[in-house]
Design an enzyme around this catalytic site. Structure first.
Site, PDB file in Angstrom:
ATOM      1  N   ALA A  49       0.855  -1.190   0.000  1.00 19.06           N
ATOM      2  CA  ALA A  49       0.000   0.000   0.000  1.00 19.06           C
ATOM      3  C   ALA A  49       0.890   1.238   0.000  1.00 19.06           C
ATOM      4  O   ALA A  49       2.093   1.152   0.257  1.00 19.06           O
ATOM      5  CB  ALA A  49      -0.893  -0.006   1.229  1.00 19.06           C
ATOM      6  N   LYS A  50       0.236   2.382  -0.281  1.00 18.87           N
ATOM      7  CA  LYS A  50       1.011   3.620  -0.353  1.00 18.87           C
ATOM      8  C   LYS A  50       1.672   3.936   0.984  1.00 18.87           C
ATOM      9  O   LYS A  50       2.667   4.610   1.038  1.00 18.87           O
ATOM     10  CB  LYS A  50       0.107   4.762  -0.791  1.00 18.87           C
ATOM     11  CG  LYS A  50      -0.140   4.699  -2.273  1.00 18.87           C
ATOM     12  CD  LYS A  50      -0.754   5.944  -2.832  1.00 18.87           C
ATOM     13  CE  LYS A  50      -0.912   5.756  -4.330  1.00 18.87           C
ATOM     14  NZ  LYS A  50      -2.249   5.985  -4.806  1.00 18.87           N
TER      15      LYS A  50
END
Ligand code: GLU
Length: 285
Positions: free
Chosen positions: A253-254
């Protein structure tokens, strides 16, 4: 027919290995076939997108050796084109203004008998404002009431007048069930057009023949096929790839900033190694 693929990130953060994996699939499929690989910045949401992330994405992709063909298309530079699609849909009676607040929708969803969520996890709107009379709509619009624009999914499916499906190089022929999404939002209060609208419009005008993207967007393709059918846009082929996961099998994920291309570069990891870590072993067909 020459193959055209694209990488279409939203500039909401720095590029990470998951993005590189996705870009690599499109890049590899285009390069292997002597086709074109396009870069499109999906910056339609002014609340989440930032120009400095768009610039960083271009720089990091180029550093990783993923060259793209032709100019970069930024969606924010094409708002009149998206407005024109909304106008066409409205003229054909496939779009309606929805004045419900989020709290109202939550209550309506609780009271409705239908499934509460769409496949993307959003609340499945039960269609309350679809039933407003034209006079009521006019009155509220004239009063400047805040609203979004929704696709009348049932009307759109009638207009499409054909069962919808798409061909995916990994998933085979996929039959669409876009009604699972309900009346999706095509223009928001704070964003002039939605992801669904812009992505299908742009894939059509950019002559994309093979849409490569993560399995997280597989279900959304059902909505895209409806828009393609009612707008008379061609149906590209698709290649939805598995998402890159970490050693524990968790999706990147970011927030995993350590895996951003920036951070890897700063740690002295080279471009070839970044590409290696981001390589998904899936064929292009
Ligand atoms: N802009 C979308 C995203 O960053 C991807 C769009 C697509 O590939 O269809 O998730």
């Amino acid at each position: 027919m020459s193959i055209v693929t694209r990488f279409a990130p939203s500039p909401t953060g720095f590029l990470h290995l998951g993005h590189v994996a996705s870009a690599l699939v499109g890049w590899r499929c285009a390069r292997a076939a002597g086709g074109r690989f396009l870069l499109r910045i999906e910056d339609i949401d002014p609340t989440r997108c930032r120009p400095e992330f768009a610039a960083a994405i271009e720089e990091d992709l180029a550093w990783a050796g993923l060259s793209w063909d032709g100019p970069v298309r930024a969606q924010s530079a094409h708002l009149p084109a998206y407005r024109a699609v909304l106008t066409t849909l409205a003229e054909r009676g496939l779009l309606y203004p929805c004045f419900c607040t989020r709290a109202e929708i939550q209550r309506e969803v609780r009271e409705a008998a239908s499934a509460p969520h769409a496949p993307d996890g959003s609340l499945r709107y039960p269609g309350t404002c679809r039933a407003l009379t034209p006079a009521d709509r006019r009155h509220r619009l004239a009063a400047g009431a805040p609203h979004v624009l929704r696709l009348d999914m049932a009307a759109a499916l009638r207009a499409a007048a054909t069962p919808l499906w798409f061909d995916d190089l990994r998933h085979g022929r996929v039959l669409c069930a876009p009604e699972r999404f309900g009346d999706v939002v095509l223009a928001r209060r704070d964003a002039p057009a939605s992801y669904h609208l812009c992505v299908t419009h742009d894939d059509a005008v950019q002559d994309v023949t093979l849409v490569t993207r993560g399995d997280d967007l597989l279900a959304a393709t059902d909505v895209h096929r409806v828009l393609q059918a009612v707008m008379g846009w061609p149906a590209p082929r698709y290649l939805h790839h598995p998402l890159l996961t970490d050693a524990e099998g968790r999706r990147l994920a970011k927030r995993d900033q350590a895996l951003s291309v920036r951070a890897l570069r700063a740690m002295g990891v080279g471009a070839e190694e970044v590409r290696r870590r981001a390589t998904l072993a899936i064929p292009c067909g």
